[in-house]
Design a protein around this motif. Sequence first.
Motif, PDB file in Angstrom:
ATOM      1  N   GLU A   1       0.842  -1.201   0.000  1.00  0.00           N
ATOM      2  CA  GLU A   1       0.000   0.000   0.000  1.00  0.00           C
ATOM      3  C   GLU A   1       0.878   1.252   0.000  1.00  0.00           C
ATOM      4  O   GLU A   1       0.608   2.211  -0.728  1.00  0.00           O
ATOM      5  CB  GLU A   1      -0.926  -0.010   1.216  1.00  0.00           C
ATOM      6  CG  GLU A   1      -1.899   1.130   1.236  1.00  0.00           C
ATOM      7  CD  GLU A   1      -2.847   1.080   2.423  1.00  0.00           C
ATOM      8  OE1 GLU A   1      -3.621   2.038   2.582  1.00  0.00           O
ATOM      9  OE2 GLU A   1      -2.825   0.098   3.193  1.00  0.00           O
TER      10      GLU A   1
ATOM     11  N   MET B   1     -14.604   4.265  -9.232  1.00  0.00           N
ATOM     12  CA  MET B   1     -13.659   3.215  -8.867  1.00  0.00           C
ATOM     13  C   MET B   1     -13.764   2.894  -7.381  1.00  0.00           C
ATOM     14  O   MET B   1     -13.791   1.727  -6.988  1.00  0.00           O
ATOM     15  CB  MET B   1     -12.231   3.645  -9.206  1.00  0.00           C
ATOM     16  CG  MET B   1     -11.187   2.588  -8.899  1.00  0.00           C
ATOM     17  SD  MET B   1      -9.504   3.191  -9.141  1.00  0.00           S
ATOM     18  CE  MET B   1      -9.369   4.329  -7.759  1.00  0.00           C
ATOM     19  N   ARG B   2     -13.852   3.926  -6.553  1.00  0.00           N
ATOM     20  CA  ARG B   2     -13.968   3.696  -5.107  1.00  0.00           C
ATOM     21  C   ARG B   2     -15.276   2.995  -4.768  1.00  0.00           C
ATOM     22  O   ARG B   2     -15.301   2.095  -3.916  1.00  0.00           O
ATOM     23  CB  ARG B   2     -13.864   5.018  -4.361  1.00  0.00           C
ATOM     24  CG  ARG B   2     -12.450   5.553  -4.337  1.00  0.00           C
ATOM     25  CD  ARG B   2     -12.325   6.807  -3.485  1.00  0.00           C
ATOM     26  NE  ARG B   2     -10.970   7.302  -3.550  1.00  0.00           N
ATOM     27  CZ  ARG B   2     -10.622   8.448  -4.128  1.00  0.00           C
ATOM     28  NH1 ARG B   2     -11.536   9.222  -4.669  1.00  0.00           N
ATOM     29  NH2 ARG B   2      -9.361   8.824  -4.153  1.00  0.00           N
ATOM     30  N   GLU B   3     -16.368   3.388  -5.430  1.00  0.00           N
ATOM     31  CA  GLU B   3     -17.662   2.735  -5.187  1.00  0.00           C
ATOM     32  C   GLU B   3     -17.596   1.255  -5.562  1.00  0.00           C
ATOM     33  O   GLU B   3     -18.076   0.399  -4.817  1.00  0.00           O
ATOM     34  CB  GLU B   3     -18.771   3.422  -5.982  1.00  0.00           C
ATOM     35  CG  GLU B   3     -19.180   4.761  -5.421  1.00  0.00           C
ATOM     36  CD  GLU B   3     -20.190   5.491  -6.294  1.00  0.00           C
ATOM     37  OE1 GLU B   3     -20.525   4.998  -7.397  1.00  0.00           O
ATOM     38  OE2 GLU B   3     -20.649   6.565  -5.863  1.00  0.00           O
ATOM     39  N   ARG B   4     -16.984   0.969  -6.735  1.00  0.00           N
ATOM     40  CA  ARG B   4     -16.850  -0.438  -7.140  1.00  0.00           C
ATOM     41  C   ARG B   4     -16.001  -1.211  -6.136  1.00  0.00           C
ATOM     42  O   ARG B   4     -16.309  -2.349  -5.799  1.00  0.00           O
ATOM     43  CB  ARG B   4     -16.259  -0.537  -8.546  1.00  0.00           C
ATOM     44  CG  ARG B   4     -17.222  -0.144  -9.640  1.00  0.00           C
ATOM     45  CD  ARG B   4     -16.662  -0.436 -11.031  1.00  0.00           C
ATOM     46  NE  ARG B   4     -15.367   0.156 -11.305  1.00  0.00           N
ATOM     47  CZ  ARG B   4     -15.171   1.409 -11.711  1.00  0.00           C
ATOM     48  NH1 ARG B   4     -16.205   2.205 -11.889  1.00  0.00           N
ATOM     49  NH2 ARG B   4     -13.953   1.854 -11.944  1.00  0.00           N
ATOM     50  N   HIS B   5     -14.938  -0.573  -5.665  1.00  0.00           N
ATOM     51  CA  HIS B   5     -14.078  -1.226  -4.672  1.00  0.00           C
ATOM     52  C   HIS B   5     -14.876  -1.564  -3.418  1.00  0.00           C
ATOM     53  O   HIS B   5     -14.801  -2.684  -2.902  1.00  0.00           O
ATOM     54  CB  HIS B   5     -12.897  -0.323  -4.312  1.00  0.00           C
ATOM     55  CG  HIS B   5     -12.144  -0.791  -3.107  1.00  0.00           C
ATOM     56  ND1 HIS B   5     -11.251  -1.833  -3.161  1.00  0.00           N
ATOM     57  CD2 HIS B   5     -12.192  -0.389  -1.818  1.00  0.00           C
ATOM     58  CE1 HIS B   5     -10.768  -2.038  -1.937  1.00  0.00           C
ATOM     59  NE2 HIS B   5     -11.310  -1.175  -1.109  1.00  0.00           N
ATOM     60  N   TRP B   6     -15.651  -0.617  -2.913  1.00  0.00           N
ATOM     61  CA  TRP B   6     -16.420  -0.860  -1.689  1.00  0.00           C
ATOM     62  C   TRP B   6     -17.506  -1.918  -1.920  1.00  0.00           C
ATOM     63  O   TRP B   6     -17.756  -2.750  -1.049  1.00  0.00           O
ATOM     64  CB  TRP B   6     -17.031   0.439  -1.157  1.00  0.00           C
ATOM     65  CG  TRP B   6     -15.974   1.308  -0.531  1.00  0.00           C
ATOM     66  CD1 TRP B   6     -15.533   2.512  -0.987  1.00  0.00           C
ATOM     67  CD2 TRP B   6     -15.191   1.024   0.631  1.00  0.00           C
ATOM     68  NE1 TRP B   6     -14.533   2.982  -0.174  1.00  0.00           N
ATOM     69  CE2 TRP B   6     -14.303   2.095   0.834  1.00  0.00           C
ATOM     70  CE3 TRP B   6     -15.138  -0.043   1.525  1.00  0.00           C
ATOM     71  CZ2 TRP B   6     -13.389   2.139   1.875  1.00  0.00           C
ATOM     72  CZ3 TRP B   6     -14.234   0.009   2.574  1.00  0.00           C
ATOM     73  CH2 TRP B   6     -13.374   1.088   2.737  1.00  0.00           C
ATOM     74  N   GLN B   7     -18.134  -1.882  -3.091  1.00  0.00           N
ATOM     75  CA  GLN B   7     -19.140  -2.897  -3.395  1.00  0.00           C
ATOM     76  C   GLN B   7     -18.506  -4.280  -3.439  1.00  0.00           C
ATOM     77  O   GLN B   7     -19.050  -5.239  -2.893  1.00  0.00           O
ATOM     78  CB  GLN B   7     -19.831  -2.593  -4.734  1.00  0.00           C
ATOM     79  CG  GLN B   7     -20.755  -1.404  -4.675  1.00  0.00           C
ATOM     80  CD  GLN B   7     -21.251  -0.987  -6.055  1.00  0.00           C
ATOM     81  OE1 GLN B   7     -20.774  -1.459  -7.073  1.00  0.00           O
ATOM     82  NE2 GLN B   7     -22.218  -0.084  -6.073  1.00  0.00           N
ATOM     83  N   GLU B   8     -17.340  -4.386  -4.079  1.00  0.00           N
ATOM     84  CA  GLU B   8     -16.639  -5.670  -4.135  1.00  0.00           C
ATOM     85  C   GLU B   8     -16.232  -6.125  -2.737  1.00  0.00           C
ATOM     86  O   GLU B   8     -16.321  -7.314  -2.412  1.00  0.00           O
ATOM     87  CB  GLU B   8     -15.402  -5.569  -5.027  1.00  0.00           C
ATOM     88  CG  GLU B   8     -15.721  -5.474  -6.500  1.00  0.00           C
ATOM     89  CD  GLU B   8     -14.475  -5.309  -7.354  1.00  0.00           C
ATOM     90  OE1 GLU B   8     -13.355  -5.615  -6.875  1.00  0.00           O
ATOM     91  OE2 GLU B   8     -14.608  -4.864  -8.504  1.00  0.00           O
ATOM     92  N   GLU B   9     -15.795  -5.185  -1.914  1.00  0.00           N
ATOM     93  CA  GLU B   9     -15.387  -5.558  -0.560  1.00  0.00           C
ATOM     94  C   GLU B   9     -16.583  -6.036   0.261  1.00  0.00           C
ATOM     95  O   GLU B   9     -16.483  -7.013   1.012  1.00  0.00           O
ATOM     96  CB  GLU B   9     -14.701  -4.372   0.135  1.00  0.00           C
ATOM     97  CG  GLU B   9     -14.032  -4.787   1.433  1.00  0.00           C
ATOM     98  CD  GLU B   9     -13.086  -3.735   1.973  1.00  0.00           C
ATOM     99  OE1 GLU B   9     -12.891  -3.762   3.199  1.00  0.00           O
ATOM    100  OE2 GLU B   9     -12.538  -2.919   1.214  1.00  0.00           O
TER     101      GLU B   9
END
Length: 145
Positions: free
Chosen positions: A5, A89-97
Amino acid sequence: MDFQEQFFKERIKFIHEARAEKEESFEKLQQQEREKVKQSNPNPSNAEEYRRRADEIEKFIKFQDEEMQAFVAERDKLIKAHEKKMVGMRERHWQEEVELEKEFDAELSHLMEKYTLDGSKSMPAILDCGIVGECDATLRKKEEA
């Protein structure tokens, strides 16, 4: 923060710094061009030549100002589009998480159900017996039946 990171954050910071330097150089170049035009006024021999040269300089500056306004407008559109992509991109990341966490929760729940002690499966009659010998006899009777 783990090493990976930190590595990516440093790369992003480097890109941001390089972009800021590029924009600063671009602005300086524009200013230098403007100054060159202003200072390139040779000694006019008469008032008419002076007026013509002043008109040329004014036209160049006006053109440059219009170009810079167009640049700023396009840059603002580009920035807004970039920000929109970043939010997506952040929304997709949170949805995937969230989906990953739900999947893990379901798998863990299934595993816990699999290993939950159920009275009918484990130690069926042993807990009902008071004396070990009586339990053995009780178990043998149940096995024979």
